[in-house]
Design a protein around this motif. Structure first.
Motif, short mmCIF file in Angstrom:
data_model
loop_
_atom_site.label_atom_id
_atom_site.label_comp_id
_atom_site.label_asym_id
_atom_site.label_seq_id
_atom_site.Cartn_x
_atom_site.Cartn_y
_atom_site.Cartn_z
N ALA A 196 50.85 14.04 79.59
CA ALA A 196 50.56 12.49 79.74
C ALA A 196 49.51 12.42 81.20
O ALA A 196 48.69 11.64 81.09
N VAL A 197 49.65 13.27 82.15
CA VAL A 197 48.92 13.36 83.13
C VAL A 197 47.60 13.73 82.61
O VAL A 197 46.61 13.00 83.12
N GLN A 198 47.38 14.86 82.13
CA GLN A 198 46.21 15.30 81.72
C GLN A 198 45.39 14.30 80.65
O GLN A 198 44.32 14.18 80.80
N SER A 199 46.19 13.58 79.86
CA SER A 199 45.58 12.56 78.92
C SER A 199 45.04 11.48 79.72
O SER A 199 44.01 10.87 79.66
N PHE A 200 45.85 11.06 80.78
CA PHE A 200 45.21 10.01 81.79
C PHE A 200 43.97 10.36 82.47
O PHE A 200 42.99 9.65 82.74
N ILE A 201 44.20 11.65 83.10
CA ILE A 201 42.94 11.97 83.89
C ILE A 201 41.72 12.16 82.96
O ILE A 201 40.64 11.84 83.47
N GLY A 202 42.02 12.68 81.77
CA GLY A 202 40.94 12.93 80.86
C GLY A 202 40.29 11.59 80.38
O GLY A 202 38.96 11.52 80.46
N TRP A 203 40.97 10.71 80.06
CA TRP A 203 40.48 9.36 79.83
C TRP A 203 39.62 8.52 81.14
O TRP A 203 38.55 8.19 80.86
N CYS A 204 40.31 8.83 82.28
CA CYS A 204 39.49 8.41 83.31
C CYS A 204 38.10 9.07 83.54
O CYS A 204 37.08 8.61 83.89
N ALA A 205 38.19 10.20 83.30
CA ALA A 205 36.87 11.32 83.38
C ALA A 205 35.81 10.81 82.30
O ALA A 205 34.87 10.83 82.75
N SER A 206 36.45 10.53 81.35
CA SER A 206 35.45 10.08 80.30
C SER A 206 34.76 8.86 80.54
O SER A 206 33.63 8.54 80.06
N LEU A 207 35.19 8.02 81.39
CA LEU A 207 34.36 6.50 81.65
C LEU A 207 33.24 7.01 82.61
O LEU A 207 32.36 6.09 82.75
N LEU A 208 33.38 8.27 83.31
CA LEU A 208 32.29 8.77 84.04
C LEU A 208 31.12 9.29 83.41
O LEU A 208 29.94 9.92 83.96
N GLU A 209 31.43 9.77 82.15
CA GLU A 209 30.23 10.77 81.37
C GLU A 209 29.43 9.69 80.61
O GLU A 209 29.69 8.57 80.33
N PRO A 210 28.19 10.27 80.64
CA PRO A 210 27.06 9.49 80.04
C PRO A 210 27.43 9.51 78.67
O PRO A 210 27.97 10.37 77.83
N ILE A 211 26.61 8.26 77.91
CA ILE A 211 26.80 8.01 76.42
C ILE A 211 25.88 9.19 75.70
O ILE A 211 24.73 9.14 75.97
N GLU A 212 26.56 9.93 74.90
CA GLU A 212 25.77 10.73 74.06
C GLU A 212 25.21 10.02 72.84
O GLU A 212 25.78 9.56 72.17
N MET A 213 23.96 9.95 73.06
CA MET A 213 23.13 9.24 71.93
C MET A 213 22.62 10.18 70.68
O MET A 213 22.11 11.34 71.02
N ARG A 214 22.99 9.71 69.50
CA ARG A 214 22.52 10.59 68.29
C ARG A 214 20.94 10.82 68.50
O ARG A 214 20.40 9.65 68.66
#
Length: 389
Positions: A45-63
């Protein structure tokens, strides 16, 4: 994946490859499976929450951005090629002519067709004008560079985990308050791979993998592979099975057999590396050098089998802590604390700091065996008194 190994445990399949017997699994571990499942779910649960928070900081990958990146990489490749040929010309070598001869020789032996076939198998469009440079850049972009990035991430995670793991053992405070929880599993099993203190899991696993992901430059797709593979490898390392046909154990020296040594009292000061390579153990001299472990495992199996015949369960970690704080054995067993030779187990205590060294674990095991012997003597005494009456 852990349920596969749990199925093997439950029905005692492939027992010839087990590192420990079922009796050891029942007698030597100091934590219930329910507690293990609870802590593992907390860590997920902790890893999933931290991963979700970190994903908000990732740039959007454009096709479509990939092809722009390939063109930029191709341009740099051509620039590097021109620079290299110019340098050869300065030292008196006809670089362009040499390159032409090499390419011609490669084509003569059919290697160009081999490249085209490899490109097709990799899912890339074959070249129409013989531009092998562009195809080489494409293969590097889609396959070679990601593979290198994953290997770099492996090494960074190994480095992070080795030094924190070793510090957890060398610092009495860190071991007592955090890492000792993981070592309640003297006999590891698959779904206990991530059983540890939440702070330790956050520091060593979540933060360590996140740093490796960022520093290696992996994409989100590469990160998915890296995180998933790391978890699978950790589960396999704690599976309790030395399987010759398991690719994770065949291709990595750091496998279930290697890490299981670290979970034993006599090997706890060695084999800190995890989960991929053993280079840090080798470089810093912490790899197990105590010789063949077969006799030690055989002695452990024999003790567990003897304990299983006697019946009383081993002390769990809470009971060891109570003992370390001076609580009499009678406060958490059915036996009496009186009549022990030389004050008996009532006066015996484990180190208040639950030392990380192997001697501490061996002492704990001796206490466990002595408790079992005393309880057996008390049962026999009660039976004899009852018979006399």
């Amino acid at each position: 994946m852990s349920m596969v190994f749990h199925f093997l445990d439950t029905y005692n399949l492939l027992s010839c490859y087990r590192l420990h017997t079922p009796e050891e699994l029942l007698k030597r571990n100091h934590v219930s499976r329910g507690e293990v499942v609870r802590d593992v779910l907390v860590q997920h649960a902790v890893q999933s929450f931290i991963g979700w928070c970190a994903s908000l900081l990732e740039p959007i990958e454009m096709r479509g951005a990939e092809w722009w990146d390939i063109l930029k990489l191709y341009s740099r490749f051509l620039q590097a090629e021109r620079w290299f040929l110019s340098w050869l010309h300065i030292v008196g070598i006809n670089g362009a002519g040499l390159e032409g001869k090499i390419v011609a020789r490669i084509a003569a032996v059919g290697a160009d067709n081999l490249l085209e076939e490899a490109v097709r198998l990799l899912g890339l469009e074959p070249t129409e004008n013989g531009n092998w440079r562009y195809k080489l850049v494409e293969v590097a972009y889609w396959y070679i560079f990601p593979a290198v990035q994953v290997l770099i991430a492996f090494f960074i995670l190994d480095t992070w985990q080795y030094f924190w793991h070793r510090l957890m053992h060398e610092s009495k405070w860190l071991y007592r308050n955090f890492h000792s929880r993981h070592h309640r599993l003297y006999v590891p099993y698959a779904f206990g791979a991530l059983y540890n203190h939440p702070f330790e899991g956050f520091l060593m696993d979540t933060i360590g993998a996140g740093i490796a992901y960022k520093l290696s430059g992996l994409t989100v797709r590469g990160g998915i592979f890296f995180f998933t593979f790391s978890t699978m490898k950790t589960v396999d390392d704690h599976s309790g099975y030395s399987l010759p046909f398991d690719p994770l154990q065949y291709f990595f020296w750091n496998n279930a057999s290697y890490h299981d040594v670290h979970h034993q009292g006599w090997g706890i000061k060695s084999n800190f590396s995890q989960p991929f390579f053993i280079c840090w153990d080798r470089w810093l001299g912490t790899q197990w050098t105590g010789g063949d472990t077969a006799s030690r495992y055989a002695a452990s199996r024999k003790r567990a089998a003897s304990a299983a015949m006697k019946g009383p369960p081993p002390l769990d970690q809470k009971e060891y802590i109570n003992l370390a704080r001076g609580a009499p054995i009678s406060s958490y067993t059915n036996g009496s604390a009186t009549g022990y030779p030389n004050g008996g187990l009532k006066s015996r205590r484990l180190s208040g700091e639950l030392r990380l060294h192997a001697e501490e674990h061996e002492r704990a095991h001796r206490v466990e065996l002595e408790v079992e012997r005393q309880m057996e003597r008390e049962r026999q005494s009660r039976w004899a008194n009852g018979e006399a009456r």
